[in-house]
Write an enzyme that holds these catalytic residues in place. Structure first.
Site, PDB file in Angstrom:
ATOM      1  N   THR A   1      63.370  49.934  25.082  1.00  0.00           N
ATOM      2  CA  THR A   1      63.602  48.483  25.152  1.00  0.00           C
ATOM      3  C   THR A   1      64.708  48.128  26.144  1.00  0.00           C
ATOM      4  OG1 THR A   1      65.228  48.621  23.355  1.00  0.00           O
ATOM      5  CG2 THR A   1      62.930  48.221  22.728  1.00  0.00           C
ATOM      6  N   ASP A   2      64.850  46.830  26.414  1.00  0.00           N
ATOM      7  CA  ASP A   2      65.955  46.360  27.235  1.00  0.00           C
ATOM      8  C   ASP A   2      66.633  45.167  26.559  1.00  0.00           C
ATOM      9  OD1 ASP A   2      64.553  43.971  27.818  1.00  0.00           O
ATOM     10  OD2 ASP A   2      63.761  44.747  29.691  1.00  0.00           O
ATOM     11  N   ALA A   3      67.630  44.600  27.245  1.00  0.00           N
ATOM     12  CA  ALA A   3      68.443  43.545  26.640  1.00  0.00           C
ATOM     13  C   ALA A   3      67.646  42.279  26.319  1.00  0.00           C
ATOM     14  CB  ALA A   3      69.625  43.210  27.551  1.00  0.00           C
ATOM     15  N   GLY A   4      66.409  42.178  26.783  1.00  0.00           N
ATOM     16  CA  GLY A   4      65.546  41.065  26.398  1.00  0.00           C
ATOM     17  C   GLY A   4      64.959  41.282  24.997  1.00  0.00           C
ATOM     18  N   GLY A   5      65.224  42.443  24.404  1.00  0.00           N
ATOM     19  CA  GLY A   5      64.751  42.727  23.045  1.00  0.00           C
ATOM     20  C   GLY A   5      63.342  43.310  23.023  1.00  0.00           C
TER      21      GLY A   5
END
Lengths: 139, 139, 139, 139
Positions: free
Chosen positions: B15-19
């Site tokens: 995953t990334d910081a966008g969830g």
């Protein structure tokens, strides 16, 4: 010994769903820090790899103190703590200015690698070549 | 031709910081889908790599329709659309049950690779070996 | 429209067992290229993300022409091909000097995101805000 | 306490130009091992994350003994060594059958996280909730 600092920017691909840099991705910054440290000392790891000498990490300790976030600019500071016969001991810090984000110790082995037509690599520990040792120790 | 489906679970590292899953990480799922498709057809890419035959992706098209999130269980469906002389054309879908997350087309080249003592690889396009062609086409 | 170029160095963490950059990792370079393009135009994606406006990639096409290898210094060139009502169309090239390594087209959607206490994100397409549009179009 | 084992296959995306798994990628296997351990004990980290309780790694020690290679099937064994007031201590092993590849110790903090409209997360250490503690300790 000398310390060498590189600066990195944190992109989306470094982060996870917690909104911060994924814990394994700090190890990529650390790799870059060690590579650039060596290059600064005149040791080009790419060149040595072509000659079949590589430095795999055999031990890592890392304490995560604070989080790096998307968009942060961070510093990776690297120095060699000591040189063994066939090992290199690094101490590294990751900071965001005043804020200490992580402290890491890594140990490299010096290894000679034969790759025969893409088969799994055979690796043998070996003494650090003198040319490398001298460059790494230069102030 | 036949379709083959693998199931994956989405972990933090995807995953990334966008969830949600980082856009490049879907390509890792796609790689696994193609590998397992081939294995199911009796083509072990690991074995061929040892013989110096590899299949790099030379073209990719992907439409991202919906997001996979941390903790999701997703399906990767792969099938071969056609076989060229020296190319393999895959169509793949990533789904979370009924929800279509991504549709991708990838093209593989067939390439023979020589690695000489860890130097940069030399790659030459080559006809897909008959043994591989037959296995990939088997219903 | 204008083109913007960043330079990257290829580290071990970008490569795979084929001795070259893993096909998904080019997408990380592309992300960095688009981010820096926007920043150069005065659009700080980090700041907009804090305001809940994000630009997920909804489509990607990439042709891999040549391989980047460990130790290479590469250039990522990015420009906007056109701006839709709620989409941004990028064209990007990855080069190693004269050698063209990859050509990619990516499409961003403009999306407003609400995150409620770490639950899965809800995303709604939205018109690109005028302030962003103007900055992206500035020569 | 109990040990829980998951099995993983090594794909191209896990490897690097040395022909073996990149040192940071073992940490992804370790994450999966800890997640599945908890799930087996009835603690669904995904569900707790939605409630704003997360377990970031605050310390990691890993010894790399042997390399995992492309195509290997490996086992990740996880057990809890002890439970502190606000910390969980894991011991993990990565093996390829008889061959020991890596031994790791990781420490989790228990943290409550507030995300306010995609802004950088605020994290506060907190006592491990009793429901989680009991489940993790169940034989």
């Amino acid at each position: 010994m000398k310390e060498f600092c590189i600066e990195k920017k944190v992109y989306y691909h470094d982060t996870d769903a917690g909104g911060i840099v994924y814990y394994a991705n700090y190890l990529k910054y650390l790799e870059e820090g060690r590579s650039e440290y060596c290059l600064k000392q005149g040791v080009d790891l790419v060149e040595y790899m072509r000659q079949g000498i590589v430095f795999p990490v055999v031990r890592l300790e890392i304490d995560y103190k604070n989080s790096a976030r998307y968009g942060d600019t961070i510093q990776v500071k690297s120095r060699i703590e000591k040189l063994g016969n066939a090992s290199v001991y690094f101490v590294q810090e990751i900071r965001r200015g005043e804020a200490l984000l992580a402290v890491a110790k890594t140990v490299w082995a010096c290894v000679s690698m034969s790759i025969v037509s893409a088969s799994p690599s055979l690796m043998r520990p070996q003494k650090i070549p003198d040319a490398i040792r001298q460059k790494l120790l230069t102030e």
